[in-house]
Design a protein around this motif. Structure first.
Motif, PDB file in Angstrom:
ATOM      1  N   ALA A  47      23.439  29.091  34.775  1.00 23.26           N
ATOM      2  CA  ALA A  47      23.006  29.635  36.067  1.00 23.26           C
ATOM      3  C   ALA A  47      22.929  28.547  37.129  1.00 23.26           C
ATOM      4  CB  ALA A  47      21.649  30.322  35.909  1.00 23.26           C
ATOM      5  N   GLU A  48      22.532  27.339  36.712  1.00 24.83           N
ATOM      6  CA  GLU A  48      22.375  26.248  37.680  1.00 24.83           C
ATOM      7  C   GLU A  48      23.714  25.606  38.057  1.00 24.83           C
ATOM      8  OE1 GLU A  48      19.690  23.783  35.565  1.00 24.83           O
ATOM      9  OE2 GLU A  48      17.991  25.177  35.770  1.00 24.83           O
ATOM     10  N   HIS A  49      24.736  25.781  37.219  1.00 22.82           N
ATOM     11  CA  HIS A  49      26.068  25.215  37.501  1.00 22.82           C
ATOM     12  C   HIS A  49      27.115  26.325  37.388  1.00 22.82           C
ATOM     13  CE1 HIS A  49      23.480  21.986  35.893  1.00 22.82           C
ATOM     14  NE2 HIS A  49      24.108  21.208  36.761  1.00 22.82           N
ATOM     15  N   ALA A  50      26.799  27.463  37.990  1.00 26.03           N
ATOM     16  CA  ALA A  50      27.658  28.651  37.809  1.00 26.03           C
ATOM     17  C   ALA A  50      29.080  28.423  38.313  1.00 26.03           C
ATOM     18  CB  ALA A  50      27.025  29.843  38.518  1.00 26.03           C
ATOM     19  N   LEU A  51      29.228  27.767  39.463  1.00 25.43           N
ATOM     20  CA  LEU A  51      30.571  27.588  40.030  1.00 25.43           C
ATOM     21  C   LEU A  51      31.420  26.682  39.137  1.00 25.43           C
ATOM     22  CD1 LEU A  51      32.572  28.074  42.288  1.00 25.43           C
ATOM     23  CD2 LEU A  51      31.548  26.177  43.564  1.00 25.43           C
ATOM     24  N   VAL A  52      30.834  25.571  38.692  1.00 24.84           N
ATOM     25  CA  VAL A  52      31.571  24.644  37.813  1.00 24.84           C
ATOM     26  C   VAL A  52      31.940  25.349  36.510  1.00 24.84           C
ATOM     27  CG1 VAL A  52      31.367  22.497  36.485  1.00 24.84           C
ATOM     28  CG2 VAL A  52      30.455  22.619  38.808  1.00 24.84           C
ATOM     29  N   TYR A  53      30.991  26.103  35.979  1.00 31.42           N
ATOM     30  CA  TYR A  53      31.224  26.804  34.711  1.00 31.42           C
ATOM     31  C   TYR A  53      32.322  27.858  34.855  1.00 31.42           C
ATOM     32  CZ  TYR A  53      30.030  29.274  30.370  1.00 31.42           C
ATOM     33  OH  TYR A  53      30.073  29.861  29.129  1.00 31.42           O
ATOM     34  N   ALA A  54      32.298  28.598  35.965  1.00 30.01           N
ATOM     35  CA  ALA A  54      33.313  29.646  36.189  1.00 30.01           C
ATOM     36  C   ALA A  54      34.705  29.038  36.328  1.00 30.01           C
ATOM     37  CB  ALA A  54      32.957  30.448  37.439  1.00 30.01           C
ATOM     38  N   VAL A  55      34.809  27.937  37.077  1.00 30.76           N
ATOM     39  CA  VAL A  55      36.119  27.279  37.248  1.00 30.76           C
ATOM     40  C   VAL A  55      36.596  26.713  35.910  1.00 30.76           C
ATOM     41  CG1 VAL A  55      37.296  25.340  38.353  1.00 30.76           C
ATOM     42  CG2 VAL A  55      35.743  26.775  39.693  1.00 30.76           C
ATOM     43  N   ALA A  56      35.679  26.094  35.142  1.00 28.23           N
ATOM     44  CA  ALA A  56      36.064  25.510  33.841  1.00 28.23           C
ATOM     45  C   ALA A  56      36.546  26.594  32.885  1.00 28.23           C
ATOM     46  CB  ALA A  56      34.858  24.757  33.248  1.00 28.23           C
ATOM     47  N   TRP A  57      35.864  27.737  32.857  1.00 34.10           N
ATOM     48  CA  TRP A  57      36.265  28.842  31.979  1.00 34.10           C
ATOM     49  C   TRP A  57      37.665  29.335  32.356  1.00 34.10           C
ATOM     50  CZ3 TRP A  57      36.390  31.840  27.950  1.00 34.10           C
ATOM     51  CH2 TRP A  57      35.303  31.880  27.071  1.00 34.10           C
ATOM     52  N   SER A  58      37.889  29.541  33.653  1.00 36.71           N
ATOM     53  CA  SER A  58      39.183  30.067  34.102  1.00 36.71           C
ATOM     54  C   SER A  58      40.297  29.072  33.786  1.00 36.71           C
ATOM     55  CB  SER A  58      39.133  30.355  35.608  1.00 36.71           C
ATOM     56  OG  SER A  58      38.114  31.299  35.894  1.00 36.71           O
ATOM     57  N   ALA A  59      40.045  27.776  34.028  1.00 36.30           N
ATOM     58  CA  ALA A  59      41.065  26.754  33.744  1.00 36.30           C
ATOM     59  C   ALA A  59      41.374  26.697  32.249  1.00 36.30           C
ATOM     60  CB  ALA A  59      40.579  25.392  34.252  1.00 36.30           C
ATOM     61  N   THR A  60      40.328  26.806  31.428  1.00 37.44           N
ATOM     62  CA  THR A  60      40.532  26.772  29.968  1.00 37.44           C
ATOM     63  C   THR A  60      41.374  27.963  29.507  1.00 37.44           C
ATOM     64  OG1 THR A  60      38.400  25.655  29.696  1.00 37.44           O
ATOM     65  CG2 THR A  60      39.332  26.701  27.745  1.00 37.44           C
ATOM     66  N   LEU A  61      41.082  29.132  30.057  1.00 39.42           N
ATOM     67  CA  LEU A  61      41.871  30.319  29.690  1.00 39.42           C
ATOM     68  C   LEU A  61      43.343  30.133  30.050  1.00 39.42           C
ATOM     69  CD1 LEU A  61      39.470  33.247  30.738  1.00 39.42           C
ATOM     70  CD2 LEU A  61      40.136  32.583  28.420  1.00 39.42           C
ATOM     71  N   LEU A  62      43.603  29.518  31.201  1.00 37.68           N
ATOM     72  CA  LEU A  62      45.000  29.287  31.598  1.00 37.68           C
ATOM     73  C   LEU A  62      45.673  28.300  30.652  1.00 37.68           C
ATOM     74  CD1 LEU A  62      44.679  29.101  35.490  1.00 37.68           C
ATOM     75  CD2 LEU A  62      45.892  30.829  34.163  1.00 37.68           C
ATOM     76  N   VAL A  63      44.968  27.237  30.297  1.00 38.70           N
ATOM     77  CA  VAL A  63      45.540  26.217  29.400  1.00 38.70           C
ATOM     78  C   VAL A  63      45.878  26.826  28.043  1.00 38.70           C
ATOM     79  CG1 VAL A  63      44.968  24.108  28.122  1.00 38.70           C
ATOM     80  CG2 VAL A  63      44.447  24.256  30.551  1.00 38.70           C
ATOM     81  N   VAL A  64      45.080  27.757  27.590  1.00 39.39           N
ATOM     82  CA  VAL A  64      45.304  28.386  26.278  1.00 39.39           C
ATOM     83  C   VAL A  64      46.329  29.514  26.362  1.00 39.39           C
ATOM     84  CG1 VAL A  64      44.204  29.729  24.440  1.00 39.39           C
ATOM     85  CG2 VAL A  64      43.013  27.757  25.437  1.00 39.39           C
ATOM     86  N   CYS A  65      46.191  30.372  27.369  1.00 39.66           N
ATOM     87  CA  CYS A  65      46.958  31.620  27.382  1.00 39.66           C
ATOM     88  C   CYS A  65      48.399  31.471  27.881  1.00 39.66           C
ATOM     89  CB  CYS A  65      46.224  32.668  28.243  1.00 39.66           C
ATOM     90  SG  CYS A  65      44.700  33.239  27.500  1.00 39.66           S
ATOM     91  N   VAL A  66      48.672  30.511  28.776  1.00 39.33           N
ATOM     92  CA  VAL A  66      50.057  30.356  29.254  1.00 39.33           C
ATOM     93  C   VAL A  66      50.983  29.954  28.094  1.00 39.33           C
ATOM     94  CG1 VAL A  66      51.573  29.047  30.783  1.00 39.33           C
ATOM     95  CG2 VAL A  66      49.395  29.921  31.647  1.00 39.33           C
ATOM     96  N   PRO A  67      50.681  28.888  27.341  1.00 40.35           N
ATOM     97  CA  PRO A  67      51.563  28.580  26.189  1.00 40.35           C
ATOM     98  C   PRO A  67      51.524  29.658  25.110  1.00 40.35           C
ATOM     99  CG  PRO A  67      49.681  27.073  26.267  1.00 40.35           C
ATOM    100  CD  PRO A  67      49.648  27.850  27.527  1.00 40.35           C
ATOM    101  N   ALA A  68      50.362  30.298  24.917  1.00 36.91           N
ATOM    102  CA  ALA A  68      50.276  31.351  23.895  1.00 36.91           C
ATOM    103  C   ALA A  68      51.180  32.532  24.245  1.00 36.91           C
ATOM    104  CB  ALA A  68      48.828  31.819  23.751  1.00 36.91           C
ATOM    105  N   SER A  69      51.224  32.898  25.522  1.00 30.24           N
ATOM    106  CA  SER A  69      52.080  34.018  25.919  1.00 30.24           C
ATOM    107  C   SER A  69      53.559  33.667  25.761  1.00 30.24           C
ATOM    108  CB  SER A  69      51.773  34.434  27.365  1.00 30.24           C
ATOM    109  OG  SER A  69      52.036  33.373  28.252  1.00 30.24           O
ATOM    110  N   LEU A  70      53.910  32.394  26.042  1.00 30.14           N
ATOM    111  CA  LEU A  70      55.306  31.970  25.831  1.00 30.14           C
ATOM    112  C   LEU A  70      55.667  32.031  24.357  1.00 30.14           C
ATOM    113  CD1 LEU A  70      56.075  28.926  28.153  1.00 30.14           C
ATOM    114  CD2 LEU A  70      57.351  31.056  27.955  1.00 30.14           C
ATOM    115  N   TRP A  71      54.752  31.610  23.512  1.00 32.53           N
ATOM    116  CA  TRP A  71      55.010  31.648  22.052  1.00 32.53           C
ATOM    117  C   TRP A  71      55.181  33.099  21.580  1.00 32.53           C
ATOM    118  CZ3 TRP A  71      52.032  33.678  17.965  1.00 32.53           C
ATOM    119  CH2 TRP A  71      52.493  33.335  16.687  1.00 32.53           C
ATOM    120  N   LEU A  72      54.336  33.991  22.083  1.00 32.72           N
ATOM    121  CA  LEU A  72      54.449  35.402  21.692  1.00 32.72           C
ATOM    122  C   LEU A  72      55.752  36.012  22.217  1.00 32.72           C
ATOM    123  CD1 LEU A  72      50.759  36.500  22.340  1.00 32.72           C
ATOM    124  CD2 LEU A  72      51.945  36.549  20.136  1.00 32.72           C
ATOM    125  N   TYR A  73      56.154  35.587  23.404  1.00 34.07           N
ATOM    126  CA  TYR A  73      57.416  36.088  23.972  1.00 34.07           C
ATOM    127  C   TYR A  73      58.598  35.678  23.099  1.00 34.07           C
ATOM    128  CZ  TYR A  73      61.136  36.798  27.405  1.00 34.07           C
ATOM    129  OH  TYR A  73      62.284  37.207  28.048  1.00 34.07           O
TER     130      TYR A  73
END
Length: 260
Positions: free
Chosen positions: A228-254
């Motif tokens: 709650a005290e670092h919500a913006l940093v946490y939200a950006v970190a979560w979104s960036a992590t999802l991109l790092v994981v899901c972009v290569p994962a989607s290419l592998w599935l393709y």
């Protein structure tokens, strides 16, 4: 790759123009949630102050639910053989997925604009600075991009459209409602409270409320803890992590789908 992506974005948007119900789906469902929570539940949760609290959660929910279009769109393209035809062409493999994600981001931006207009209509206001509001909208778009790539992974992993729809809603509803999108996470009992406090939807909604200058109703418990005290940093970190994981994962599935 960019030229290939642009061609596929145009192709997907032409489909939306020919099937306008797709655009209605992107806007009507969030409107229903606004009126349901603002006027059915909102009367007992704080009235006008709750409506200001609610809108940031609705924005986050709209961005997350937009990933369903990517899930179903890719699953449908796979079932109809369109992906197989694209695979036979000399074009970037990433462009096939990026084209779908980008066109769905356009739909998401339209849905967000409709939600903002709806928010103003029910009394929601931006009470922070224009700069903070711009950061809040940029965060929502970044979160939508990350969720769209999650939707791409789900759509490519599913065997058909029906399975894709089922898988999508299986995770979207718990992630959305077990958060502070509509209530204070601090009001939840035991382990549910901890899950809601660390939920990225909570971080996005809390960040947007802070940046828009929207306060919670007086009887809502104050959120506490690092998320709650670092919500913006946490939200950006979560979104960036999802991109790092899901972009290569989607290419592998393709690539894997070619061997089915």
């Amino acid at each position: 790759m960019f030229a290939d992506t642009a061609v596929l974005v145009e192709r997907n948007l032409i489909t939306v123009r020919r099937i306008p119900t797709l655009l209605l789906s992107a806007t009507v469902q969030p409107l229903m949630f606004v009126f349901l929570f603002a006027y059915v539940f909102g009367a007992t949760l704080g009235g006008g102050q709750y409506r200001e609290f609610l809108m940031a959660g609705i924005f986050a929910q709209t961005m997350l639910f937009n990933s369903a279009f990517t899930t179903v769109g890719l699953a449908n393209d796979m079932s109809d053989g369109i992906v197989n035809r694209l695979r036979s062409l000399p074009m970037s493999r990433l462009a096939v997925i990026a084209g779908r994600v980008t066109s769905d981001m356009v739909l998401g931006a339209v849905g967000l604009a409709v939600m903002v207009a709806c928010g103003f209509a029910i009394g929601w206001r931006i009470r922070g600075s224009p700069g903070d509001a711009a950061i809040a909208f940029a965060l929502l778009i970044f979160f939508a991009l990350a969720m769209a790539w999650v939707g791409a992974v789900t759509g490519l992993a599913a065997r058909n459209v029906e399975v894709a729809q089922s898988i999508g809603f299986l995770w979207m509803f718990p992630v959305t409602f077990l958060s502070s999108a509509f209530i204070s996470a601090a009001s939840l009992p035991g382990p549910l409270r901890a899950i809601a406090e660390w939920n990225p939807v909570t971080a996005v909604a809390t960040s947007c409320r802070d940046l828009f200058g929207n306060s919670a109703p007086r009887d809502f418990p104050e959120p506490s803890g690092w998320p709650a005290e670092h919500a913006l940093v946490y939200a950006v970190a979560w979104s960036a992590t999802l991109l790092v994981v899901c972009v290569p994962a989607s290419l592998w599935l393709y690539r894997r789908s070619a061997s089915r």
